[in-house]
Write a protein that holds these residues in place. Sequence first.
Motif, PDB file in Angstrom:
ATOM      1  N   ALA A  36     -32.602 -57.773 -85.765  1.00  0.00           N
ATOM      2  CA  ALA A  36     -31.164 -57.516 -85.644  1.00  0.00           C
ATOM      3  C   ALA A  36     -30.948 -56.794 -84.322  1.00  0.00           C
ATOM      4  O   ALA A  36     -31.820 -56.016 -83.898  1.00  0.00           O
ATOM      5  CB  ALA A  36     -30.649 -56.668 -86.800  1.00  0.00           C
ATOM      6  N   LEU A  57     -43.454 -51.536 -84.731  1.00  0.00           N
ATOM      7  CA  LEU A  57     -42.666 -51.731 -83.506  1.00  0.00           C
ATOM      8  C   LEU A  57     -41.197 -52.014 -83.849  1.00  0.00           C
ATOM      9  O   LEU A  57     -40.284 -51.560 -83.158  1.00  0.00           O
ATOM     10  CB  LEU A  57     -43.254 -52.900 -82.700  1.00  0.00           C
ATOM     11  CG  LEU A  57     -42.736 -53.082 -81.284  1.00  0.00           C
ATOM     12  CD1 LEU A  57     -42.942 -51.814 -80.452  1.00  0.00           C
ATOM     13  CD2 LEU A  57     -43.414 -54.269 -80.613  1.00  0.00           C
ATOM     14  N   VAL A  82     -35.077 -47.077 -83.854  1.00  0.00           N
ATOM     15  CA  VAL A  82     -33.900 -47.126 -84.725  1.00  0.00           C
ATOM     16  C   VAL A  82     -33.822 -45.814 -85.502  1.00  0.00           C
ATOM     17  O   VAL A  82     -34.831 -45.320 -85.996  1.00  0.00           O
ATOM     18  CB  VAL A  82     -33.886 -48.352 -85.687  1.00  0.00           C
ATOM     19  CG1 VAL A  82     -33.165 -49.518 -85.061  1.00  0.00           C
ATOM     20  CG2 VAL A  82     -35.259 -48.754 -86.114  1.00  0.00           C
TER      21      VAL A  82
HETATM   22  C1  N5H Z   1     -33.237 -47.774 -92.972  1.00  0.00           C
HETATM   23  C2  N5H Z   1     -34.220 -47.948 -92.110  1.00  0.00           C
HETATM   24  C3  N5H Z   1     -34.187 -47.286 -90.755  1.00  0.00           C
HETATM   25  C4  N5H Z   1     -33.366 -48.147 -89.790  1.00  0.00           C
HETATM   26  C5  N5H Z   1     -34.248 -49.253 -89.317  1.00  0.00           C
HETATM   27  C6  N5H Z   1     -33.913 -50.511 -89.241  1.00  0.00           C
HETATM   28  C7  N5H Z   1     -34.925 -51.540 -88.951  1.00  0.00           C
HETATM   29  C8  N5H Z   1     -34.622 -52.794 -88.947  1.00  0.00           C
HETATM   30  C9  N5H Z   1     -35.653 -53.855 -88.736  1.00  0.00           C
HETATM   31  C10 N5H Z   1     -35.324 -54.788 -87.604  1.00  0.00           C
HETATM   32  C11 N5H Z   1     -36.263 -55.957 -87.701  1.00  0.00           C
HETATM   33  C12 N5H Z   1     -35.504 -54.039 -86.289  1.00  0.00           C
HETATM   34  C13 N5H Z   1     -35.121 -54.776 -85.039  1.00  0.00           C
HETATM   35  O1  N5H Z   1     -34.769 -55.937 -85.050  1.00  0.00           O
HETATM   36  C14 N5H Z   1     -35.207 -53.983 -83.747  1.00  0.00           C
HETATM   37  C15 N5H Z   1     -34.724 -54.752 -82.521  1.00  0.00           C
HETATM   38  O2  N5H Z   1     -33.333 -54.594 -82.364  1.00  0.00           O
HETATM   39  C16 N5H Z   1     -35.380 -54.186 -81.239  1.00  0.00           C
HETATM   40  N1  N5H Z   1     -36.845 -54.268 -81.276  1.00  0.00           N
HETATM   41  C17 N5H Z   1     -37.529 -55.312 -80.796  1.00  0.00           C
HETATM   42  O3  N5H Z   1     -37.013 -56.284 -80.280  1.00  0.00           O
HETATM   43  C18 N5H Z   1     -39.040 -55.227 -80.922  1.00  0.00           C
HETATM   44  C19 N5H Z   1     -39.638 -55.204 -79.528  1.00  0.00           C
HETATM   45  C20 N5H Z   1     -39.515 -56.387 -81.771  1.00  0.00           C
HETATM   46  C21 N5H Z   1     -41.001 -56.362 -82.002  1.00  0.00           C
HETATM   47  O4  N5H Z   1     -38.859 -56.251 -83.017  1.00  0.00           O
HETATM   48  C22 N5H Z   1     -38.508 -57.368 -83.702  1.00  0.00           C
HETATM   49  N2  N5H Z   1     -37.860 -57.180 -84.814  1.00  0.00           N
HETATM   50  O5  N5H Z   1     -38.810 -58.469 -83.290  1.00  0.00           O
HETATM   51  C23 N5H Z   1     -35.336 -48.888 -92.439  1.00  0.00           C
HETATM   52  C24 N5H Z   1     -36.711 -48.280 -92.407  1.00  0.00           C
HETATM   53  C25 N5H Z   1     -36.821 -47.051 -93.298  1.00  0.00           C
HETATM   54  C26 N5H Z   1     -37.740 -49.347 -92.910  1.00  0.00           C
HETATM   55  C27 N5H Z   1     -37.867 -50.539 -91.970  1.00  0.00           C
HETATM   56  C28 N5H Z   1     -38.288 -50.278 -90.566  1.00  0.00           C
HETATM   57  C29 N5H Z   1     -37.571 -51.764 -92.474  1.00  0.00           C
HETATM   58  C30 N5H Z   1     -37.703 -53.071 -91.761  1.00  0.00           C
HETATM   59  O6  N5H Z   1     -37.057 -54.046 -92.186  1.00  0.00           O
HETATM   60  O7  N5H Z   1     -38.473 -53.168 -90.783  1.00  0.00           O
END
Ligand code: N5H
Length: 255
Positions: A95, A195, A200
């Motif tokens: 997201a 990661l 977040v």
């Molecule tokens: C309530 C919580 C804490 C808030 C965290 C939210 C986490 C959401 C997960 C998504 C997948 C994070 C995400 O997409 C981050 C991206 O915007 C930016 N990051 C990236 O692009 C990195 C480099 C790549 C590797 O990430 C992805 N997704 O490709 C939840 C937590 C207590 C538990 C948690 C962390 C749950 C979860 O779904 O992962």
Amino acid sequence: MGLLEGKKALIFGVANEKSIAWAIAEAFKKEGAEVALAYANEAIAKRVIPLAESIGATITLPCDVRSDDDIKAVFAEIGKKWGGLDILVHSVAFANKDELKGSFLSTTREGFTMAMDISAYSLIALAKEAMPLLTASNGNVLALTYYGAQKVFPNYNVMGVAKAALEASVRYLAEAVGQDGVRVNAISAGPLRTLAAAGVGGFNQIAGHVSAKAPLRRNITQEDVAGAAVYLSSELAKAVTGEIHFVDSGYNIIG
Ligand code: N5H
């Protein structure tokens, strides 16, 4: 004899050595499985390819799960190299950072669509292309989810809705493929510092609450998830499908 001896597993979602998908890859290898990794883009390839080599995984394939062509190419290659598939692991979510803070009311159409496409629809798209390979061996599909699908957590926002769609998709897929002997389950993992979780807000507070309130009074590890993944992907779980299996120190039973 390992629990997954001779099985072939394709794993989506390794980003680095802290990824849940990586702990699953290592555990599968330890239990005798052969592992292939699919990675999202070239930046991630730099980290994933050395990791793959370290467990003797010879197949590493690029796949942007938003692309039907990429997905088709991955399964064509797996078909060519392996001729079948026993285990498919979906450990993929995304997201926009802007959507993972502030009020859920600010969720945009674009942000919603993107989170849903990458985090939920992709499971259906992968399962569809994997089916011809999975049926021959009574294979199984495993996805990763979070409790934010079922209850409201600060900042999880649109990802909670996407995980709710993912969990419902696990049930509908399980019904759709069960007659072909294929199982579909998800693990709902407690908070893990991966990661995806980096940068977040609110993670520490949630993890602190789990260690204070969960029956086991501790947070989980990537290896805790991998253990359940081995079980669900093994013959031990051959009558288990459509399940959301919590690996969360029991946190979800507490009111
Ligand atoms: C309530 C919580 C804490 C808030 C965290 C939210 C986490 C959401 C997960 C998504 C997948 C994070 C995400 O997409 C981050 C991206 O915007 C930016 N990051 C990236 O692009 C990195 C480099 C790549 C590797 O990430 C992805 N997704 O490709 C939840 C937590 C207590 C538990 C948690 C962390 C749950 C979860 O779904 O992962």
